[in-house]
Design an enzyme around this catalytic site. Structure first.
Site, mmCIF file in Angstrom:
data_model
loop_
_atom_site.group_PDB
_atom_site.id
_atom_site.type_symbol
_atom_site.label_atom_id
_atom_site.label_comp_id
_atom_site.label_asym_id
_atom_site.label_seq_id
_atom_site.Cartn_x
_atom_site.Cartn_y
_atom_site.Cartn_z
ATOM 1 N N LYS A 230 26.434 -57.803 87.683
ATOM 2 C CA LYS A 230 26.121 -56.411 87.923
ATOM 3 C C LYS A 230 24.924 -56.307 89.050
ATOM 4 O O LYS A 230 24.066 -57.117 89.314
ATOM 5 C CB LYS A 230 25.223 -55.762 86.595
ATOM 6 C CG LYS A 230 24.645 -54.625 87.018
ATOM 7 C CD LYS A 230 23.543 -54.340 85.658
ATOM 8 C CE LYS A 230 22.866 -52.952 85.742
ATOM 9 N NZ LYS A 230 21.747 -52.664 84.691
ATOM 10 N N LYS A 242 14.235 -42.438 85.230
ATOM 11 C CA LYS A 242 13.423 -43.187 84.512
ATOM 12 C C LYS A 242 11.837 -42.914 84.852
ATOM 13 O O LYS A 242 11.519 -42.055 85.836
ATOM 14 C CB LYS A 242 13.471 -44.575 85.005
ATOM 15 C CG LYS A 242 14.701 -45.511 84.683
ATOM 16 C CD LYS A 242 14.432 -46.721 85.355
ATOM 17 C CE LYS A 242 15.871 -47.383 85.113
ATOM 18 N NZ LYS A 242 15.983 -47.830 83.813
ATOM 19 N N ASP A 314 21.354 -43.160 82.839
ATOM 20 C CA ASP A 314 20.566 -44.584 83.010
ATOM 21 C C ASP A 314 21.298 -45.788 82.213
ATOM 22 O O ASP A 314 20.739 -47.052 82.550
ATOM 23 C CB ASP A 314 19.357 -44.368 82.681
ATOM 24 C CG ASP A 314 18.251 -45.466 82.842
ATOM 25 O OD1 ASP A 314 18.601 -46.314 84.003
ATOM 26 O OD2 ASP A 314 17.361 -45.729 82.288
ATOM 27 N N GLU A 316 24.082 -47.050 83.349
ATOM 28 C CA GLU A 316 25.308 -47.092 84.536
ATOM 29 C C GLU A 316 25.681 -48.593 84.772
ATOM 30 O O GLU A 316 26.933 -48.489 85.257
ATOM 31 C CB GLU A 316 24.402 -46.670 85.794
ATOM 32 C CG GLU A 316 23.888 -47.601 86.563
ATOM 33 C CD GLU A 316 22.559 -48.297 86.144
ATOM 34 O OE1 GLU A 316 21.942 -49.460 86.341
ATOM 35 O OE2 GLU A 316 21.948 -47.634 84.985
ATOM 36 N N ARG A 318 26.894 -50.733 82.835
ATOM 37 C CA ARG A 318 28.149 -50.953 81.975
ATOM 38 C C ARG A 318 29.330 -50.270 82.743
ATOM 39 O O ARG A 318 30.499 -50.850 82.444
ATOM 40 C CB ARG A 318 27.991 -50.863 80.593
ATOM 41 C CG ARG A 318 27.925 -49.167 80.156
ATOM 42 C CD ARG A 318 27.304 -48.820 78.477
ATOM 43 N NE ARG A 318 25.779 -49.484 78.956
ATOM 44 C CZ ARG A 318 24.950 -49.399 78.006
ATOM 45 N NH1 ARG A 318 25.581 -48.864 76.634
ATOM 46 N NH2 ARG A 318 23.803 -49.560 77.820
#
Length: 464
Positions: A230, A242, A314, A316, A318
């Site tokens: 990632k 956030k 949030d 994101e 995956r």
């Protein structure tokens, strides 16, 4: 500042390793009675990290005693027992004068090198001054390669997003490829749509730099091994933004990418890429906010054709991993591994120091966990729990990127990723933290490698 051992041809001073026992320190027979009396007068007990410098009659230092604690594993609280020696002994070359029972000289040497790390890109840092001559019987090349890979990971994670965006992460991958003779290709911006990577594009299109997919290949003679990391170079949370306190460490959200690059670097330095057909895939994006940012409630269609309902922007990581995993799986590799700073749920379950991994094969999982414990790179198995599959299946799409309820967040994320595999012989997912929250011997506060040495040392078992 690369890690380095001391010069074996230069003058050295001995350091004696001393066990702590209920009867006092096990002082070596080789030291003099005067040195033993001096140690007792200083209150030296052999506790882990305790140092007693041994003077000569002119006031100089002729050697040192260094405590390595009790032999019982239950007392082992420091991962790298020699790291404190590297940090606190006076400058110069040192050599191990003894190796007590139960002491691992290779792990000791690795901890010493790890303690040499300095992140000096923005602030001057004094280099390490105490150097260890590589202990007899220890493979200096291997230990140095492990330390180089770790240093690369730390540098990449510690660099803020102002200097480590998708373009700079791409350059880091290109530098690694050039260093080791690997091939690299990059798909950037709107080309991701044309080449069928819609979720990587959707997550990254609002960023200051275009999203991209980095694809490195080390063409070896052996089985296919693919690493997917990632590479979210900064994560605002997107439109589900956030709070500031949660955004402070989001430069580390590319920790999965950093770890797969560090592992690839180590494998190449050790010559192991000659016997592997190694591929490294990194979706490199920023999860930012702009008029074209993807939205809560959107339905995205993945490379694999599965539709995904966005219930939280949030979640994101995956999404970008899913497209990369689908590409990786098309080649049906023997081993497919994803690494990501993916869920807070994993930290709640196991804390920052013990990353979970997910694997369907009991023998593979046992080999991985054993390798991690044996090489001071602990990982802990968690389940792909099939009954939770319904939690990631919303009403209007194939998959939900952020199921509600607050339960089993690390497991549901892993189950989501598994949906994009199936052809690979073995699939493992690592939900790492990639960060050392407070300084420890050999592990300064900041970016950290997790799982790399466990994977490297388990590879022979994983590829049987």
């Amino acid at each position: 500042m690369p890690p380095e051992f001391g010069d074996p041809n230069a003058p050295t001073r001995p350091v004696w390793l001393v066990r702590q026992t209920t009867d006092g320190p096990q002082l070596p027979d080789a030291i003099t009675e005067a040195d033993a009396a001096w140690a007792r007068a200083q209150g030296f007990a052999g506790r882990t990290g305790q140092i007693c410098l041994l003077p000569d009659h002119a006031g100089g230092i002729v050697g040192a005693l260094y405590g390595i604690g009790r032999e019982s594993p239950r007392h082992h609280r420091e991962r790298y027992v020699l790291a404190t020696a590297a940090e606190k002994l006076p400058a110069g070359n040192w050599r191990l004068a003894n190796q007590p029972a139960g002491f691992d000289p290779a792990l000791g040497a690795l901890g010493w090198l790890f303690a040499q790390y300095r992140f000096a890109r923005y602030k001057k840092a004094e280099p390490a001054s105490a150097h260890l001559v590589c202990p007899e019987g220890v493979d200096a090349k291997r230990i140095s390669a492990l330390a180089e890979g770790e240093f690369l990971v730390r540098d990449l994670i510690n660099t803020p997003a102002s200097d480590m965006g998708p373009a700079q992460l791409e350059q880091a991958a290109r530098d690694l490829a050039a260093r080791h003779g690997a091939q690299i290709s990059v798909i950037t911006g709107d080309e991701l749509i044309a080449r069928n990577f819609p979720m990587i594009h959707a997550v990254g299109r609002a960023g200051a730099e275009p999203p991209r997919l980095l694809d490195l290949r080390f063409e070896g003679r052996g089985p296919r091994v693919t690493l997917v990391g990632k590479g979210v170079c900064f994560d605002t949370g997107g439109l589900d933004i956030k709070p500031a306190s949660s955004m402070a460490l989001m430069k580390k959200d590319m920790g999965g990418a950093a770890n797969v690059l560090g592992l690839a670097d180590t494998l190449a330095r050790l010559g192991m890429t000659r016997d592997l057909n190694l591929r490294v895939l990194i979706p490199a994006v920023e999860n930012a906010i702009s008029g074209n940012a993807f939205r809560p409630g959107d339905i995205l269609t993945s490379r694999k054709g599965l539709t995904v309902e966005i219930n939280n922007t949030d979640a994101e990581g995956r999404l970008v991993l899913a497209d990369a995993l689908a590409l990786a799986d098309e080649e049906a590799p023997e081993l497919l591994i994803s690494m990501a700073t993916l869920t807070g749920a994993a930290r709640v379950a196991l804390g920052p120091d013990l990353p979970p991994f997910f694997c369907d094969d009991d023998a593979v999982a046992a080999a991985m966990q054993a390798a991690g414990m044996a090489h001071a790179d602990p990982v802990w198995r968690m389940p792909f729990w099939n009954p939770y599959e319904t939690m990631i299946e919303p009403a209007i799409a194939d998959l939900d990127n952020a199921p509600g309820g607050g339960f089993a967040g690390a497991i549901t994320a892993a189950l989501f990723l598994r949906r994009f595999t199936g052809k690979a012989r073995h699939y493992l997912h690592f939900d790492i933290y990639g960060w050392q929250p407070s300084a420890a011997p050999g592990r300064p506060k900041g970016g950290a490698g997790q799982g790399m040495r466990a994977i490297l040392n388990a590879l022979p078992e994983l590829l049987k």
